[in-house]
Design a protein around this motif. Structure first.
Motif, PDB file in Angstrom:
ATOM      1  N   LEU A  26      51.952  11.971  22.967  1.00  0.00           N
ATOM      2  CA  LEU A  26      52.110  11.238  22.491  1.00  0.00           C
ATOM      3  C   LEU A  26      51.585   9.641  23.015  1.00  0.00           C
ATOM      4  CD1 LEU A  26      53.270  10.670  19.522  1.00  0.00           C
ATOM      5  CD2 LEU A  26      55.137  10.244  20.341  1.00  0.00           C
ATOM      6  N   VAL A  27      50.309   9.702  22.911  1.00  0.00           N
ATOM      7  CA  VAL A  27      49.858   7.917  22.346  1.00  0.00           C
ATOM      8  C   VAL A  27      50.280   6.714  21.564  1.00  0.00           C
ATOM      9  CG1 VAL A  27      47.619   6.938  23.659  1.00  0.00           C
ATOM     10  CG2 VAL A  27      47.693   9.587  24.202  1.00  0.00           C
ATOM     11  N   LEU A  28      50.997   6.053  22.201  1.00  0.00           N
ATOM     12  CA  LEU A  28      51.614   5.316  21.384  1.00  0.00           C
ATOM     13  C   LEU A  28      51.043   3.914  21.696  1.00  0.00           C
ATOM     14  CD1 LEU A  28      54.739   6.356  20.936  1.00  0.00           C
ATOM     15  CD2 LEU A  28      53.095   6.299  19.529  1.00  0.00           C
ATOM     16  N   ARG A  29      50.232   2.773  21.368  1.00  0.00           N
ATOM     17  CA  ARG A  29      50.044   1.659  21.189  1.00  0.00           C
ATOM     18  C   ARG A  29      51.220   0.573  21.293  1.00  0.00           C
ATOM     19  NH1 ARG A  29      44.432   0.449  22.287  1.00  0.00           N
ATOM     20  NH2 ARG A  29      45.615  -1.983  22.731  1.00  0.00           N
ATOM     21  N   SER A  30      52.093   0.203  22.767  1.00  0.00           N
ATOM     22  CA  SER A  30      52.986  -0.359  23.142  1.00  0.00           C
ATOM     23  C   SER A  30      52.611  -2.092  22.854  1.00  0.00           C
ATOM     24  CB  SER A  30      53.420  -0.244  24.365  1.00  0.00           C
ATOM     25  OG  SER A  30      52.735  -0.658  25.152  1.00  0.00           O
ATOM     26  N   ASP A  31      50.890  -2.523  22.679  1.00  0.00           N
ATOM     27  CA  ASP A  31      50.829  -4.080  22.440  1.00  0.00           C
ATOM     28  C   ASP A  31      50.811  -4.389  20.898  1.00  0.00           C
ATOM     29  OD1 ASP A  31      48.632  -2.141  21.924  1.00  0.00           O
ATOM     30  OD2 ASP A  31      46.899  -3.425  23.416  1.00  0.00           O
ATOM     31  N   ARG A  32      50.809  -2.744  19.504  1.00  0.00           N
ATOM     32  CA  ARG A  32      50.948  -3.617  18.477  1.00  0.00           C
ATOM     33  C   ARG A  32      51.547  -2.777  18.023  1.00  0.00           C
ATOM     34  NH1 ARG A  32      44.552  -0.500  18.342  1.00  0.00           N
ATOM     35  NH2 ARG A  32      43.683  -2.261  19.507  1.00  0.00           N
ATOM     36  N   LEU A  33      53.015  -1.989  18.342  1.00  0.00           N
ATOM     37  CA  LEU A  33      54.248  -1.652  17.664  1.00  0.00           C
ATOM     38  C   LEU A  33      55.654  -2.259  19.051  1.00  0.00           C
ATOM     39  CD1 LEU A  33      53.612   2.101  18.054  1.00  0.00           C
ATOM     40  CD2 LEU A  33      53.544   0.575  16.166  1.00  0.00           C
ATOM     41  N   THR A  34      56.953  -2.818  17.919  1.00  0.00           N
ATOM     42  CA  THR A  34      57.647  -3.013  18.568  1.00  0.00           C
ATOM     43  C   THR A  34      58.037  -2.084  19.271  1.00  0.00           C
ATOM     44  OG1 THR A  34      59.451  -2.576  16.875  1.00  0.00           O
ATOM     45  CG2 THR A  34      57.741  -4.892  16.648  1.00  0.00           C
ATOM     46  N   PRO A  35      59.639  -1.924  20.123  1.00  0.00           N
ATOM     47  CA  PRO A  35      60.105  -1.588  20.898  1.00  0.00           C
ATOM     48  C   PRO A  35      60.980  -0.462  19.710  1.00  0.00           C
ATOM     49  CG  PRO A  35      60.604  -3.009  22.169  1.00  0.00           C
ATOM     50  CD  PRO A  35      59.667  -3.526  20.444  1.00  0.00           C
ATOM     51  N   ALA A  36      61.451  -1.004  18.770  1.00  0.00           N
ATOM     52  CA  ALA A  36      62.181  -0.578  17.264  1.00  0.00           C
ATOM     53  C   ALA A  36      60.852   0.543  16.848  1.00  0.00           C
ATOM     54  CB  ALA A  36      63.100  -0.939  16.645  1.00  0.00           C
ATOM     55  N   GLU A  37      60.224  -0.240  16.693  1.00  0.00           N
ATOM     56  CA  GLU A  37      58.736   1.071  16.100  1.00  0.00           C
ATOM     57  C   GLU A  37      58.411   2.025  17.040  1.00  0.00           C
ATOM     58  OE1 GLU A  37      56.644  -1.900  12.599  1.00  0.00           O
ATOM     59  OE2 GLU A  37      56.492  -2.442  14.903  1.00  0.00           O
ATOM     60  N   LEU A  38      57.856   2.180  18.291  1.00  0.00           N
ATOM     61  CA  LEU A  38      57.612   3.017  19.289  1.00  0.00           C
ATOM     62  C   LEU A  38      58.846   4.361  19.090  1.00  0.00           C
ATOM     63  CD1 LEU A  38      56.584   0.636  22.050  1.00  0.00           C
ATOM     64  CD2 LEU A  38      55.239   1.844  21.094  1.00  0.00           C
ATOM     65  N   ALA A  39      60.409   3.824  19.169  1.00  0.00           N
ATOM     66  CA  ALA A  39      61.228   4.857  18.947  1.00  0.00           C
ATOM     67  C   ALA A  39      61.478   5.202  17.907  1.00  0.00           C
ATOM     68  CB  ALA A  39      62.576   4.151  19.718  1.00  0.00           C
ATOM     69  N   ASP A  40      61.155   4.840  17.266  1.00  0.00           N
ATOM     70  CA  ASP A  40      61.094   5.742  15.612  1.00  0.00           C
ATOM     71  C   ASP A  40      59.779   7.240  15.892  1.00  0.00           C
ATOM     72  OD1 ASP A  40      62.960   4.380  13.945  1.00  0.00           O
ATOM     73  OD2 ASP A  40      60.996   2.911  13.402  1.00  0.00           O
ATOM     74  N   GLU A  41      58.702   6.479  16.613  1.00  0.00           N
ATOM     75  CA  GLU A  41      57.324   7.317  16.672  1.00  0.00           C
ATOM     76  C   GLU A  41      57.771   8.652  17.947  1.00  0.00           C
ATOM     77  OE1 GLU A  41      54.972   7.265  14.946  1.00  0.00           O
ATOM     78  OE2 GLU A  41      55.540   5.707  14.084  1.00  0.00           O
ATOM     79  N   VAL A  42      58.450   7.948  18.528  1.00  0.00           N
ATOM     80  CA  VAL A  42      59.222   8.985  19.827  1.00  0.00           C
ATOM     81  C   VAL A  42      60.383  10.305  18.824  1.00  0.00           C
ATOM     82  CG1 VAL A  42      60.437   9.319  21.758  1.00  0.00           C
ATOM     83  CG2 VAL A  42      58.305   7.937  21.253  1.00  0.00           C
ATOM     84  N   LEU A  43      60.725   9.640  18.375  1.00  0.00           N
ATOM     85  CA  LEU A  43      62.228  10.204  17.261  1.00  0.00           C
ATOM     86  C   LEU A  43      61.785  11.481  16.506  1.00  0.00           C
ATOM     87  CD1 LEU A  43      65.218   7.815  17.734  1.00  0.00           C
ATOM     88  CD2 LEU A  43      64.465  10.167  19.156  1.00  0.00           C
ATOM     89  N   ALA A  44      61.093  10.506  15.635  1.00  0.00           N
ATOM     90  CA  ALA A  44      60.106  12.041  14.416  1.00  0.00           C
ATOM     91  C   ALA A  44      59.511  12.821  15.454  1.00  0.00           C
ATOM     92  CB  ALA A  44      58.957  10.768  14.218  1.00  0.00           C
ATOM     93  N   ALA A  45      58.661  12.415  16.688  1.00  0.00           N
ATOM     94  CA  ALA A  45      58.160  13.230  17.675  1.00  0.00           C
ATOM     95  C   ALA A  45      59.165  14.801  18.205  1.00  0.00           C
ATOM     96  CB  ALA A  45      57.416  13.090  18.715  1.00  0.00           C
ATOM     97  N   VAL A  46      60.096  14.224  18.902  1.00  0.00           N
ATOM     98  CA  VAL A  46      60.892  14.447  18.608  1.00  0.00           C
ATOM     99  C   VAL A  46      62.058  15.643  18.021  1.00  0.00           C
ATOM    100  CG1 VAL A  46      63.781  14.951  19.853  1.00  0.00           C
ATOM    101  CG2 VAL A  46      62.121  13.104  20.897  1.00  0.00           C
TER     102      VAL A  46
END
Length: 179
Positions: free
Chosen positions: A153-173
């Motif tokens: 799962l490749v995510l752009r940490s310079d374009r998403l907030t930590p909360a948005e990154l966590a949302d993406e990770v949890l959606a994949a989990v």
């Protein structure tokens, strides 16, 4: 499940791990850097403890033990810079039957450099005279995201907030937990 947070220095792995810990209070956050620092108490320090075969072996063994005895979910914020080391460690976890979600946090080089530069200073390495920031910057690899294994799962940490990154990770989990 093991959620492995990979990416360049300054990509936001530790910040994302903390955000996930808040949302998954039963999870254990395991930092393999502690294994390297422990090894350096017993063996002569080298430039990078990831080069020590015992570090890679102990990282896998520690993760397996933590998962088996202490947590259903393990969050691991650790850069695996070398492809062979990543394959060895993640492969060892998979061979042991662990479900691993490998997340790679990608960001533009200028963002990573600025984040590393903004960190609190760490004393220079007395052997090389190189600061921790210089060391981290010397190991940045702009093409790393392109070489991640299938299923990452490749995510752009310079374009998403930590909360948005966590949302993406949890959606994949979530779909993996249902299996």
């Amino acid at each position: 499940m093991i959620i492995w947070l990979n990416g360049g220095f300054g990509a936001g792995k530790t910040t994302l791990a903390e955000e996930l810990r808040l949302r998954l209070p039963e999870a254990v956050v395991y930092d393999p850097e502690d294994v390297g620092l422990m090894l350096w108490k017993w063996v002569p320090p080298n430039e990078d403890f990831q080069d020590l075969p015992s570090w890679r072996e102990l990282v896998v063994a520690t993760a397996l033990s933590l998962r088996r005895h202490h947590a259903d979910t393990l969050v691991v914020p650790m850069s695996l810079v070398r492809d062979a080391y990543r394959a060895e460690i993640l492969g060892g976890l998979a061979e042991a039957g662990e479900e691993v979600l490998h997340v790679f946090l990608e960001a533009d080089a200028a963002v990573l450099e600025a984040r590393v530069a903004a960190r609190a200073p760490v004393p220079d390495n007395p052997e090389t005279g190189q600061s921790a920031g210089e060391w981290a910057l010397s190991r940045m690899d702009a093409g790393a995201a392109a070489r991640q294994p299938a299923g990452t799962l490749v995510l752009r940490s310079d374009r998403l907030t930590p909360a948005e990154l966590a949302d993406e990770v949890l959606a994949a989990v979530e779909p993996r937990r249902v299996r």
